[in-house]
Every structure is written in C-alpha cells, then in structure tokens.
Design a protein around this motif. Structure first.
Motif, PDB file in Angstrom:
ATOM      1  N   VAL A  92       0.821  -1.215   0.000  1.00 38.21           N
ATOM      2  CA  VAL A  92       0.000   0.000   0.000  1.00 38.21           C
ATOM      3  C   VAL A  92       0.857   1.267   0.000  1.00 38.21           C
ATOM      4  CG1 VAL A  92      -1.688   1.361   1.297  1.00 38.21           C
ATOM      5  CG2 VAL A  92      -2.017  -1.099   1.023  1.00 38.21           C
ATOM      6  N   ASP A  93       1.607   1.494   1.055  1.00 42.54           N
ATOM      7  CA  ASP A  93       2.309   2.765   1.211  1.00 42.54           C
ATOM      8  C   ASP A  93       3.473   2.903   0.240  1.00 42.54           C
ATOM      9  OD1 ASP A  93       0.682   3.757   3.343  1.00 42.54           O
ATOM     10  OD2 ASP A  93       1.665   2.297   4.653  1.00 42.54           O
ATOM     11  N   GLU A  94       3.430   3.962  -0.563  1.00 42.16           N
ATOM     12  CA  GLU A  94       4.425   4.270  -1.588  1.00 42.16           C
ATOM     13  C   GLU A  94       4.413   3.275  -2.739  1.00 42.16           C
ATOM     14  OE1 GLU A  94       4.289   7.096   0.181  1.00 42.16           O
ATOM     15  OE2 GLU A  94       4.900   5.754   1.779  1.00 42.16           O
ATOM     16  N   THR A  95       3.453   2.363  -2.750  1.00 39.93           N
ATOM     17  CA  THR A  95       3.224   1.483  -3.892  1.00 39.93           C
ATOM     18  C   THR A  95       1.882   1.809  -4.523  1.00 39.93           C
ATOM     19  OG1 THR A  95       4.530  -0.306  -2.929  1.00 39.93           O
ATOM     20  CG2 THR A  95       2.962  -0.913  -4.646  1.00 39.93           C
ATOM     21  N   PRO A 101       2.859  13.804   1.337  1.00 41.10           N
ATOM     22  CA  PRO A 101       2.421  14.958   2.144  1.00 41.10           C
ATOM     23  C   PRO A 101       2.740  14.804   3.632  1.00 41.10           C
ATOM     24  CG  PRO A 101       0.740  14.409   0.544  1.00 41.10           C
ATOM     25  CD  PRO A 101       1.751  13.306   0.497  1.00 41.10           C
ATOM     26  N   TYR A 102       2.680  13.576   4.136  1.00 42.59           N
ATOM     27  CA  TYR A 102       3.049  13.358   5.543  1.00 42.59           C
ATOM     28  C   TYR A 102       4.537  13.639   5.736  1.00 42.59           C
ATOM     29  CZ  TYR A 102       4.152  10.954   9.900  1.00 42.59           C
ATOM     30  OH  TYR A 102       4.615  10.656  11.163  1.00 42.59           O
ATOM     31  N   GLN A 103       5.367  13.177   4.800  1.00 44.20           N
ATOM     32  CA  GLN A 103       6.799  13.463   4.883  1.00 44.20           C
ATOM     33  C   GLN A 103       7.043  14.971   4.816  1.00 44.20           C
ATOM     34  OE1 GLN A 103       9.175  11.236   5.442  1.00 44.20           O
ATOM     35  NE2 GLN A 103       7.911   9.394   5.258  1.00 44.20           N
ATOM     36  N   ALA A 104       6.278  15.672   3.978  1.00 45.96           N
ATOM     37  CA  ALA A 104       6.434  17.116   3.845  1.00 45.96           C
ATOM     38  C   ALA A 104       6.076  17.820   5.156  1.00 45.96           C
ATOM     39  CB  ALA A 104       5.550  17.632   2.712  1.00 45.96           C
ATOM     40  N   ARG A 105       5.065  17.349   5.836  1.00 41.68           N
ATOM     41  CA  ARG A 105       4.687  17.949   7.119  1.00 41.68           C
ATOM     42  C   ARG A 105       5.816  17.806   8.135  1.00 41.68           C
ATOM     43  NH1 ARG A 105      -1.579  15.828   8.001  1.00 41.68           N
ATOM     44  NH2 ARG A 105      -2.407  16.613   6.011  1.00 41.68           N
ATOM     45  N   LEU A 106       6.454  16.633   8.152  1.00 40.12           N
ATOM     46  CA  LEU A 106       7.561  16.433   9.084  1.00 40.12           C
ATOM     47  C   LEU A 106       8.714  17.384   8.776  1.00 40.12           C
ATOM     48  CD1 LEU A 106       7.728  12.525   9.356  1.00 40.12           C
ATOM     49  CD2 LEU A 106       6.438  14.134  10.779  1.00 40.12           C
ATOM     50  N   GLU A 124      -7.014  10.647   8.116  1.00 43.05           N
ATOM     51  CA  GLU A 124      -7.492  11.692   7.208  1.00 43.05           C
ATOM     52  C   GLU A 124      -7.971  11.107   5.880  1.00 43.05           C
ATOM     53  OE1 GLU A 124      -4.865  14.962   6.481  1.00 43.05           O
ATOM     54  OE2 GLU A 124      -4.203  15.028   8.568  1.00 43.05           O
ATOM     55  N   GLY A 125      -7.323  10.054   5.427  1.00 38.34           N
ATOM     56  CA  GLY A 125      -7.691   9.447   4.150  1.00 38.34           C
ATOM     57  C   GLY A 125      -7.415  10.328   2.949  1.00 38.34           C
ATOM     58  N   ASN A 126      -6.354  11.143   3.042  1.00 32.30           N
ATOM     59  CA  ASN A 126      -6.050  12.101   1.982  1.00 32.30           C
ATOM     60  C   ASN A 126      -4.919  11.664   1.055  1.00 32.30           C
ATOM     61  OD1 ASN A 126      -8.004  14.080   2.444  1.00 32.30           O
ATOM     62  ND2 ASN A 126      -6.797  14.993   4.106  1.00 32.30           N
ATOM     63  N   ALA A 127      -4.430  10.444   1.193  1.00 30.83           N
ATOM     64  CA  ALA A 127      -3.348   9.993   0.322  1.00 30.83           C
ATOM     65  C   ALA A 127      -3.847   9.881  -1.114  1.00 30.83           C
ATOM     66  CB  ALA A 127      -2.801   8.656   0.801  1.00 30.83           C
ATOM     67  N   ALA A 159      -9.791   0.200   8.434  1.00 33.49           N
ATOM     68  CA  ALA A 159     -11.023   0.827   7.950  1.00 33.49           C
ATOM     69  C   ALA A 159     -10.724   2.117   7.201  1.00 33.49           C
ATOM     70  CB  ALA A 159     -11.972   1.083   9.120  1.00 33.49           C
ATOM     71  N   ALA A 160      -9.850   2.949   7.772  1.00 29.59           N
ATOM     72  CA  ALA A 160      -9.490   4.204   7.117  1.00 29.59           C
ATOM     73  C   ALA A 160      -8.751   3.944   5.808  1.00 29.59           C
ATOM     74  CB  ALA A 160      -8.634   5.059   8.046  1.00 29.59           C
ATOM     75  N   THR A 161      -7.913   2.905   5.796  1.00 28.96           N
ATOM     76  CA  THR A 161      -7.170   2.558   4.585  1.00 28.96           C
ATOM     77  C   THR A 161      -8.124   2.114   3.483  1.00 28.96           C
ATOM     78  OG1 THR A 161      -5.243   1.904   5.895  1.00 28.96           O
ATOM     79  CG2 THR A 161      -5.374   1.079   3.642  1.00 28.96           C
TER      80      THR A 161
END
Length: 288
Positions: A92-95, A101-106, A124-127, A159-161
């Motif tokens: 899922v993540d990065e695939t 955006p999460y990395q940018a926030r950090l 948030e479900g914004n990916a 669930a969020a994913t």
C-alpha cells in the motif's frame, strides 16, 4: 509556514551539513533527511514517469503471466496451484498510496516520524494514488484477477485505509479479506510472508508489486550485503513476476544502514548511515 520561511529553514540545514563535515569526512552532517527525496516524489516528472513505467510494464505482462498457470510470484506458494483463481498482491504505502504529504509535514515542522502523527494522517484518508497504480489495478480487475493489498499499516487503521482506497477508485472486494494488515491476526507481524501465504492458499499469485524488498521476500534484520545476496538469488523474478516501485524516503534499506538499532539518537543514525557512503578515491570533496 511560508515558502520563503521554509527556504530559510532548508538553507540552515545545508549550512549545518557543510560546516560539520571534517576534512576526512569522518563526521556525518546532522541535517534534515528526506528533503530532496520528498521533493523528488512531489515535484519531479521523473518520479511520475518511472512509477507509470513500472505499472504499464506490469499491466502489459498480465495476460502472459495469467496464461502460465504453472508459475507463481509468491515464494510461499506450493503444491498444485494451477487451477486456483488468479490474484495480484500490492503493497500500500508508496506502492499504491502516496504519503509524501506526511513526509512534507515532518520537514516543515521539523518533527521526526511518530506513530501518532502517522495514525492521524492515515485517518485523514487524503493519500493520493501513486502514478499508474489505479490504472494497473483496474487492468487486473478487467482480466478477472483479484487484487489483494498486503500492508504493514496496523489493523486499527484498516477501515481508514479501505475508505481511502475505495474513494480513489481502487478495487477492494467485500466478499474476501482484500486488505491484510499487520496484527490483524496474532501471527501477522511486520514480516509479510504469513499474509502472502494466506493469499496463496486460495489464489495463484501472478505478480507482486511493492517498494521494499520485504514486499517480495522477508529480509528484515539482514545486513546490506545479505540483502543484496537475497535480491540476487531471486534475480529471475525481477521485471517479470516481481515489480519494484521507487521509494527514497524510508524503508528496510534505510534500517539496514544502522542495523535497525532504534536506541540510536537521530544524529547517531545519520553517522551510521554516512559510514556506508562510498566516495571514489582517497579524498572527500567539500563544497565551500
């Protein structure tokens, strides 16, 4: 923070990196990691092009892989699987989902990764979709191939994913467990082999796609050299049954550089990572 403010912060990181280097390059820069990597993902045409290229090539190969019922992409698949319905397994993540955006926030806030801020981002479900991922999943579905998502997101985040995936148009079947999360079952740890085995018990896995070597074969805790040996051992899989997406921001490759020692401080981790740099020649060039 304004763009100019962020630029000033970034300039300080670069200055700190330059001034802390010794002539022998023995000391690593205590600089903010992931700035270039995150910007590459978010702004470069190259990132979008390579991601789309990986998925387009995988989609073109699906009919051939589908017709070869004697082969499987899952090392966990054994016995006679030729009559099983076909499936693809996606990380899922990065695939599939882009979390830059999460990395940018950090980067903007100067915070390190934290499980609580990560959980809030997932909720948030914004990916957005990784370029090419949605088109590939749709192509697999049209061919009658079931799509499974094997992710190391926690079960509490499933669930969020699922909502994020469905909102983007990804096929997520309701009649089977299509999203297999970490700790969903007691035996489902960070290692994904047990979850790939569950999929392989009911489906023939025609292709695996991920951004980390662990999405194909379990290598957690191995050294850099040991990881290289494993990747070489299964060289015949790459470019056919296994397809790798680029992720320069994080992963097991990074943890291998400091032996997954989570007791190290951020500065100590950077020092350990820098020990793996391989400059050519006997001297290190310093930019002044």
């Amino acid at each position: 923070m304004s763009r100019s403010g962020f630029a000033s912060r970034a300039s300080m990181f670069v200055l700190a990196a330059v001034t802390t280097l010794s002539a022998a390059c023995a000391t690593a820069p205590d600089a903010q990691p992931n700035l270039d990597a995150t910007l590459w993902i978010q702004t470069s045409s190259e990132y979008a092009a390579v991601s789309r290229s990986v998925y387009l090539a995988a989609a073109r190969d699906l009919p051939t892989l589908l017709s070869d019922s004697a082969t499987s992409a899952a090392l966990e698949q054994g016995g006679d699987f030729s009559s099983l319905p076909p499936a693809v397994i996606l990380d899922v993540d990065e695939t599939v989902l882009d979390n830059s955006p999460y990395q940018a926030r950090l980067l903007i806030t100067g915070q390190p990764y934290d499980s609580d801020t990560w959980a809030a981002w997932v909720d948030e479900g914004n990916a957005a979709p990784v370029p090419g991922a949605l088109e590939f999943a749709e192509a697999a579905t049209r061919l009658g191939i079931s799509v499974f998502y094997v992710t190391n997101r926690r079960h509490s985040q499933e669930a969020a994913t699922r909502l994020n995936l469905v909102a983007l148009g990804f096929p997520v079947r309701d009649d089977l467990d299509a999203v297999l999360t970490r700790d969903e079952r007691p035996e489902w740890s960070r290692a994904k082999s047990s979850r790939r085995a569950v999929v392989a018990s009911t489906h023939r896995v025609v292709i695996l796609l991920g951004d980390d070597l662990n999405d194909f074969v379990d290598v957690e805790g191995l050294t850099v050299a040991e990881r290289d040996a494993v990747a070489e051992e299964y060289g015949d899989y790459w470019g056919t049954r296994w397809r790798m997406l680029p992720n320069p921001t994080y992963g097991s490759w990074e943890r291998a550089l400091y032996d997954s020692d989570y007791g190290l401080t951020p500065s100590e981790r950077i020092d350990r990572k820098a020990e793996n740099l391989e400059p050519r020649g006997k001297t290190c060039l310093l930019y002044t």
